[in-house]
Design a protein around this motif. Structure first.
Motif, PDB file in Angstrom:
ATOM      1  N   UNK A  60       0.420  -1.075   0.205  1.00  0.00           N
ATOM      2  CA  UNK A  60      -0.091  -0.201   0.039  1.00  0.00           C
ATOM      3  C   UNK A  60       0.392   1.186  -0.221  1.00  0.00           C
ATOM      4  N   UNK A 123     -11.350 -13.928  -1.357  1.00  0.00           N
ATOM      5  CA  UNK A 123     -11.036 -12.616  -1.869  1.00  0.00           C
ATOM      6  C   UNK A 123     -10.033 -12.224  -2.466  1.00  0.00           C
ATOM      7  N   UNK A 127     -11.228 -11.691  -7.128  1.00  0.00           N
ATOM      8  CA  UNK A 127     -10.765 -10.886  -8.937  1.00  0.00           C
ATOM      9  C   UNK A 127      -9.905 -10.684  -8.955  1.00  0.00           C
ATOM     10  N   UNK A 132      -5.528  -4.497  -8.526  1.00  0.00           N
ATOM     11  CA  UNK A 132      -6.830  -4.232  -7.749  1.00  0.00           C
ATOM     12  C   UNK A 132      -7.249  -5.609  -6.919  1.00  0.00           C
ATOM     13  N   UNK A 135      -4.691  -4.555  -4.532  1.00  0.00           N
ATOM     14  CA  UNK A 135      -4.533  -3.217  -3.262  1.00  0.00           C
ATOM     15  C   UNK A 135      -5.866  -3.952  -2.124  1.00  0.00           C
ATOM     16  N   UNK A 136      -6.820  -4.741  -2.814  1.00  0.00           N
ATOM     17  CA  UNK A 136      -8.420  -4.574  -1.660  1.00  0.00           C
ATOM     18  C   UNK A 136      -7.379  -5.895  -0.978  1.00  0.00           C
ATOM     19  N   UNK A 139      -5.642  -4.513   1.579  1.00  0.00           N
ATOM     20  CA  UNK A 139      -6.352  -3.896   2.872  1.00  0.00           C
ATOM     21  C   UNK A 139      -7.360  -4.836   4.104  1.00  0.00           C
ATOM     22  N   UNK A 140      -7.392  -6.132   3.659  1.00  0.00           N
ATOM     23  CA  UNK A 140      -8.616  -6.942   4.153  1.00  0.00           C
ATOM     24  C   UNK A 140      -7.235  -7.504   5.143  1.00  0.00           C
ATOM     25  N   UNK A 142      -4.942  -6.349   6.283  1.00  0.00           N
ATOM     26  CA  UNK A 142      -4.581  -5.696   7.675  1.00  0.00           C
ATOM     27  C   UNK A 142      -5.813  -4.951   8.802  1.00  0.00           C
TER      28      UNK A 142
END
Lengths: 219, 218
Positions: A60, A123, A127, A132, A135-136, A139-140, A142
């Motif tokens: 990130x 997850x 995707x 993308x 990134x997702x 975030x998840x 963390x």
């Protein structure tokens, strides 16, 4: 190359020492030997998860896909070791407390770790776009990591616990025989070595793959 | 204020179609009636009642909140929203809206639960406080996950899968504290759980605010 042979030989020694050199613990008897395998495996499972989360943060911050790939394969390694820890734990549980599974605090926490890994991979598989997904998933990873300390705080207050005390317990007392402790530390180091080997192997594989793809693009 | 405008926009949209509220309420009532039929006339303990209430709340929340970002992606209104407001504001707007949605859900489901399953009332004020703070934390953690799901191809079945590991500390605490309160526990019996729920909410909402930018902007 050499250090891998050394590691193999070392693990052989540790395994032999776990059965021959270390004495059985009082009360648990021969069953106690599982500590030389179960605890290091669980430790590597948590370590890989931590490294994966750190790589997610790095992704990130720097937006380089390399970090995300590293986060993903650390999670893969972590998943394998967490499953091993769960299974060895359940076997130990069966022969000491009578049930394979009893929602004991340690079992609950490791089960949540498995759930997080599972959700993380679901997850990722949902995707298609690589950037993308990176990134997702970061975030998840963390967010899930943030919730773990809460769990560690809350679980022991609610479920009764049966698990043998951790090596370093609040009373700062060593409850382990010196010889057992030596083998235990050696095994911990050995399993961490195996993790480092996995990590190294996978990093090199990813680097080669990236180079190969680059070459194909130019051709 | 722009946050107010964002909330107003969603409320107006909701008022015109009434899709989210209607489907959420019907889902919750369906779950409630199923539980009611399954339990029948058997007397349950406070702990069990608490577990059932939270199972209904959790799954209703999942089905209701999944829509909050998916609808922006489906109608292609997300880019306009991205231009109109900072990511943090968008997040706070959706957070407030989900909070309103879940509070109205709680206000309907819990009285209905008492009417249909008539558990012993226990102490009402502590139970209400626990459920209120529990819903706050539930919304706080699920809002950013709903945004992740919307970006991940709007697969709304993904939301419960992603939420459960993150929400587990909250759910375990809320179920236990609700059970204690329904069994007649006082405010001081659940005060530790209340502190925990508040701390969890603050931490997870702060983290969401920091991370939302990465989810929202391509």
């Amino acid at each position: 190359m050499l250090w891998k042979y050394l590691l193999g030989f070392y693990m052989l020694l540790v395994t032999a020492a776990a059965f021959l050199y270390a004495p059985p613990a009082l009360g648990l008897g021969e069953l106690s030997r599982i500590i030389f395998f179960h605890v290091p495996v669980a430790w590597v499972g948590c370590l890989a998860y931590l490294v994966s989360m750190l790589n997610s943060i790095a992704f990130l911050r720097k937006q380089k896909l390399e970090y995300d790939r590293r986060a993903a394969f650390n999670a893969e390694i972590g998943l394998v070791f967490t499953i091993l820890a769960t299974v060895t734990g359940a076997i130990f549980s069966r022969y000491t407390w009578g049930e394979y599974w009893s929602w004991e605090p340690r079992q609950t926490s490791i089960f949540v770790l498995l759930l997080i890994y599972g959700a993380y991979f679901v997850l990722r598989s949902a995707i298609e776009d690589e950037e993308k997904r990176a990134r997702l998933a970061s975030v998840y990873s963390i967010l899930a990591f943030i919730s773990v300390p809460f769990l560690v705080f809350i679980i022991p207050r609610i479920y009764s616990h049966l698990h043998p005390n951790p090596i370093i317990n609040p009373g700062k007392q060593m409850e382990m025989d010196a010889r057992m402790f030596r083998v235990f530390l050696a095994s911990l180091a050995g399993f961490t070595g195996i993790y480092a080997w996995f990590h190294n192997l996978h990093s090199r594989y990813l680097k080669l793959k990236a180079k190969f793809e680059e070459a194909e693009k130019h051709a | 204020m722009r946050l107010g405008a964002l909330i107003k926009k969603d409320l107006l949209e909701e008022f015109r179609t009434r899709y989210a509220v209607n489907s959420l309420l019907m889902f919750a009532v369906t779950a409630l009636v199923m539980v009611s039929f399954a339990v029948g006339m058997n007397p349950l303990t406070g702990q069990l009642h608490a577990a059932l209430i939270w199972i209904i709340l959790f799954f209703s929340a999942m089905s209701g909140m999944a829509r909050s970002f998916i609808k922006e992606e489906e109608k292609n209104t997300a880019p306009a929203l991205r231009l109109a407001a900072e990511p943090e504001l968008v997040f706070l707007g959706k957070l407030c809206l989900n909070f309103l949605l879940m509070l109205s859900l709680g206000a309907l489901v819990i009285p209905l639960y008492y009417i249909l399953l008539h558990p012993r009332p226990g102490s009402l004020a502590p139970a209400a406080l626990v459920i209120f703070l529990g819903i706050t934390g539930l919304v706080g953690a699920t809002t950013i996950l709903a945004a992740i799901v919307a970006k991940a191809g709007s697969k709304s079945t993904l939301l419960p899968v992603l939420s459960l590991p993150v929400l587990l500390p909250l759910l375990v605490t809320a179920i236990n504290a609700t059970g204690t309160a329904m069994g007649g526990g006082t405010l001081s019996d659940v005060s530790q759980a209340l502190q925990f729920l508040a701390a969890y909410t603050v931490v997870i909402v702060t983290a969401s605010l920091l991370l939302f930018d990465f989810v929202w902007n391509d």
